[in-house]
Design a protein around this motif. Structure first.
Motif, PDB file in Angstrom:
ATOM      1  N   ARG A  34      39.604  15.070  10.370  1.00 30.90           N
ATOM      2  CA  ARG A  34      40.662  15.672   9.635  1.00 30.90           C
ATOM      3  C   ARG A  34      41.564  14.701   9.078  1.00 30.90           C
ATOM      4  O   ARG A  34      42.187  14.606   7.799  1.00 30.90           O
ATOM      5  N   CYS A  57      38.238  17.471  18.953  1.00 32.78           N
ATOM      6  CA  CYS A  57      37.571  17.888  17.769  1.00 32.78           C
ATOM      7  C   CYS A  57      36.916  16.726  16.993  1.00 32.78           C
ATOM      8  O   CYS A  57      37.583  15.624  17.363  1.00 32.78           O
ATOM      9  N   CYS A 103      36.637  16.500  13.651  1.00 32.73           N
ATOM     10  CA  CYS A 103      36.267  17.137  12.270  1.00 32.73           C
ATOM     11  C   CYS A 103      36.831  16.080  11.197  1.00 32.73           C
ATOM     12  O   CYS A 103      36.658  16.518   9.875  1.00 32.73           O
ATOM     13  N   ARG A 120      33.282  26.184  13.693  1.00 37.82           N
ATOM     14  CA  ARG A 120      31.845  26.058  13.354  1.00 37.82           C
ATOM     15  C   ARG A 120      31.164  26.836  14.631  1.00 37.82           C
ATOM     16  O   ARG A 120      30.177  26.951  14.719  1.00 37.82           O
ATOM     17  N   CYS A 130      36.987  22.102  11.465  1.00 41.41           N
ATOM     18  CA  CYS A 130      37.283  22.139  12.875  1.00 41.41           C
ATOM     19  C   CYS A 130      36.159  22.797  13.591  1.00 41.41           C
ATOM     20  O   CYS A 130      35.336  23.587  13.378  1.00 41.41           O
ATOM     21  N   LYS A 131      35.710  21.951  14.845  1.00 43.59           N
ATOM     22  CA  LYS A 131      34.429  22.335  15.500  1.00 43.59           C
ATOM     23  C   LYS A 131      34.661  23.817  16.156  1.00 43.59           C
ATOM     24  O   LYS A 131      33.631  24.452  16.129  1.00 43.59           O
ATOM     25  N   GLU A 139      28.282  21.320   9.172  1.00 45.08           N
ATOM     26  CA  GLU A 139      29.496  20.176   9.536  1.00 45.08           C
ATOM     27  C   GLU A 139      30.020  20.064   8.313  1.00 45.08           C
ATOM     28  O   GLU A 139      29.197  19.761   7.290  1.00 45.08           O
TER      29      GLU A 139
END
Length: 141
Positions: free
Chosen positions: A25, A21, A23, A107, A103-104, A98
């Motif tokens: 985070r 991912c 993202c 999306r 998280c991908k 985005e």
């Protein structure tokens, strides 16, 4: 990196496998000024959102779900006609923007759920097109 997480008043999404991912985070977790709302979308909450999308029964309800996503995640769920002729649901652009911490997988899964629902309920897609005046319901010429 996630051994020393800052305390949150809500559960946060578990970390994706390394490299799976993009993202950001950890960057969001490390920044107290960052918008932490996307982290609140746990896998359980993601499933609840998908189930909610699967129950959308009108264009107004779809707009309400968009507002909920904006409020709870701080991200826009864009649903609009594509730049070319719209013949099928695939001609409608559905994008969950985005946002750091989002998280991908989310999306991808949220727009896919919207597309499925538009395919199941074409009257919602027609209302969407009509709201963008693609049916030419404006002043008669």
């Amino acid at each position: 990196m996630s051994e020393h997480l800052p305390p949150f008043s809500f559960p946060i999404r578990t970390e994706c496998p390394p490299g799976a991912c993009v993202c950001e985070r950890d960057r969001v977790l490390g920044d107290p000024q960052a918008d932490h709302r996307p982290l609140a979308l746990t896998r359980l909450q993601e499933q609840k959102l998908i189930e909610r999308i699967e129950r959308v029964d009108s264009y107004e309800d779809l707009r309400h779900v968009q507002a909920l996503v904006r409020k709870n995640l701080g991200a826009e769920l864009r649903i609009e006609p594509g730049p070319n002729e719209v013949r099928t649901v695939r001609g409608i652009i559905v994008v969950l923007e985005e946002k750091p911490g989002l998280c991908k997988k989310v999306r991808q899964s949220v727009p896919a759920a919207v597309r499925r629902r538009l395919g199941e309920r074409p009257e919602i897609a027609y209302a969407l097109l009509d709201a963008h005046d693609l049916f030419g319901s404006g002043p008669a010429g």
